[in-house]
Scaffold this active site. Structure first.
Site, PDB file in Angstrom:
ATOM      1  CE  LYS A   1     -17.129  23.058 -20.453  1.00 40.45           C
ATOM      2  NZ  LYS A   1     -16.018  22.179 -20.036  1.00 40.45           N
TER       3      LYS A   1
ATOM      4  CG  ASP B   1     -16.785  13.483 -27.059  1.00 45.84           C
ATOM      5  OD1 ASP B   1     -16.602  12.317 -26.667  1.00 45.84           O
ATOM      6  OD2 ASP B   1     -17.322  14.351 -26.349  1.00 45.84           O
TER       7      ASP B   1
END
Length: 537
Positions: A133, A280
């Site tokens: 990430k 999401d």
């Protein structure tokens, strides 16, 4: 396959990469922002960074991946998990998904700053997806840069591991590294951007599939691909259910609903607020995923959310998390309807969520109170009255339940009330709120609680042991993370390691570390990073 307990090199990791092998990908290989149709992912490599620097790693997650401590401290580890080198077998990609954000359909979202390196199979046959990430832009980055900063990376790294050790279903974190580059962020979107140190977290999970993976395919009318994706998910992540069929589809959705309910009960148990429960950000496995503007309740307040983006609506406040999870499952059910072809099994799943949550929440609260025998009909009023009392005077949730566990129920009730009043004294943030009427009402509740414990007949020693096992002494309070971030931004990573070690045993006394269990200091009440966060945090 290398079956030795620990690997000699990152090139010895065994990658299976079934996701990209069995599902269709984006034929376009150039990395530019775009809509991606008829595909589940796009191939994209991490961006190279200037001067990666090791900050911290989780030895427990390293063990899951068969990585030795020496290997995790190596320069090659730093280069690989900063994205500068791909180990043998890595095939990076970003997933395509959509989602509802704050209740509104947002269309295509996708991995905007997350890049999956591949799926590792460890020596026990367990599948773990490695994901960076903050490793640069992807086709799904929209108007963003795909990068992350040190403060948000430390928060994600520490909280992922803290939640695991608390017993909350969660994704994990292997490492956090500095990139040696600066990133511009406007933390509160208020026109005050600043340059911050860039960083990358390596996240680890059995799967990063979200509700939104199914939603985007349904929204685009890609029904055959939707069915194929459902079948893939069942075969890989739910193999115990058997080969996909209408009956298995029904069992699968019910399991998703039950796992989601169980996760939310754990959030409520420890006082965790996700902050951005968009569809999401909901894991198909019922794992806590995407640690952004999360927070921990200090004083018990069901209306509190740490997310400044949600400050007005408070859609994702602590007390509404169970209802939001139910709503999100409803959106998943809508997306799956073209595959199921009938509403009944989907409705059964929604009912399973409600039933599971109600049952497990009652059980959880009884456990927090040390009530051994099951009397939900009579205990409900006791629980509701307590939650009202916790709100009427700012009461530290973690401290209160931990102190409640330390009670002795022997002696007469007046003496017992005096002892508990002393025990609870430092649980309150504003002692001036303890009016005579409040104390009378609290003491009445304590009397009822005392009698209920006696009716249960559980010896104090055993009751205390059970309560300590579900009421943590240490949680990753927002201000503690901020202290670690402040020092890390000055090049001192020792507090990150200290907090990681503290969070490994959140239910233990840990002599010498009691200051980490104290209630939030006054200076942290409204300080950015301690009480106020945004989606860029």
């Amino acid at each position: 396959m290398n079956l030795s307990p620990q690997l000699a090199s990152l090139d010895d990791l065994v990658f299976d990469n079934r996701f990209i092998r069995e599902l269709p990908g984006d034929p376009e290989t150039a990395n530019f922002r775009r809509q991606v149709a008829d595909a589940c992912y796009s191939r994209v490599n991490p961006a190279k960074v200037a001067a990666p620097q090791w900050v911290a790693y989780s030895r427990e997650v390293a063990d899951l991946l068969d990585l030795s401590r020496e290997l995790c401290a190596s320069e090659d580890f730093t280069q690989v998990f900063a994205g500068n080198r791909l180990a043998r077998g890595m095939e990076p990609f970003a997933m395509c998904y959509g989602g509802h954000q704050f209740g509104f359909w947002a269309g295509q979202l996708g991995d905007g700053r997350a890049i999956n390196l591949g799926e590792v199979v460890n020596r026990h046959g367990e599948r773990w997806v490695l994901q960076l990430k903050g490793a640069g832009p992807t086709p799904y980055s929209r108007n963003a840069d795909g990068l992350a900063v040190l403060r948000s990376s430390i928060r994600e790294f520490l909280c992922s591991e803290a939640m695991h050790h608390l017993g909350v279903p969660t994704t994990r974190a292997l490492s956090v590294l500095l990139t040696g580059e600066r990133v511009i962020r406007d933390m509160f979107y208020d026109g005050n951007p600043r340059s911050e140190p860039g960083a990358i977290v390596c996240r680890v999970s059995p799967s990063f599939i979200r509700f939104g993976n199914f939603q985007i395919l349904a929204a685009r009318g890609e029904t055959e691909l939707l069915r194929r994706f459902v079948d893939y998910t069942i075969r890989v992540d739910f193999p115990h259910l058997g080969e996909p069929s209408p009956a298995v589809y029904a069992d699968w959705f019910q399991e998703i609903c039950r796992k989601t309910a169980e996760m939310i009960v754990h959030w409520q148990r420890v006082g965790f607020v996700h902050g951005v429960m968009n569809t999401d950000n909901m894991s198909i496995l019922g794992l806590t995923i995407d640690y952004g503007p999360y927070g921990w309740l200090d004083n018990y307040d069901p209306h509190w959310t740490p997310n400044t983006t949600d400050a007005e609506q408070r859609r994702y406040r602590f007390g509404q998390q169970p209802q939001i999870a139910y709503w999100n499952l409803g959106q998943l059910a809508n997306a799956l309807f073209p595959v199921f072809g009938e509403a009944e099994p989907l409705q059964a799943g929604m009912s399973a969520y409600a039933e599971t949550f109600d049952r497990e929440w009652q059980r959880m609260m009884a456990g927090k109170l040390g009530i051994a025998d099951d009397r939900p009909a009579t205990d409900e009023d006791l629980i509701i009255e307590l939650l009202v009392l916790l709100q009427k005077a700012e009461t530290d949730m973690t401290l209160f339940f931990r102190r409640l566990a330390s009670l002795d129920t022997g002696g007469d009730r007046p003496d017992w009330k005096t002892r508990i009043a002393v025990l609870l004294e430092d649980c309150y943030y504003r002692p001036e709120q303890l009016s005579a009427d409040y104390l009378e009402r609290r003491d009445a509740w304590l009397g009822r609680y005392h009698e209920r414990l006696r009716q249960g007949g559980l010896p104090d020693v055993e009751r205390r042991r059970r309560m300590y096992a579900v009421n943590p002494k240490y949680v990753l309070r927002n201000y503690l993370s901020q202290l670690a971030i402040d020092r890390a931004e000055q090049g001192d990573f020792s507090t990150v390691d200290e907090l990681l070690d503290l969070c490994r045993r959140p239910y233990d006394e840990q002599p010498g570390k009691e200051h980490y269990a104290a209630k939030r200091p006054d200076w942290a009440r409204s300080r950015p990073g301690c009480s106020m966060l945004s989606c860029s945090s």
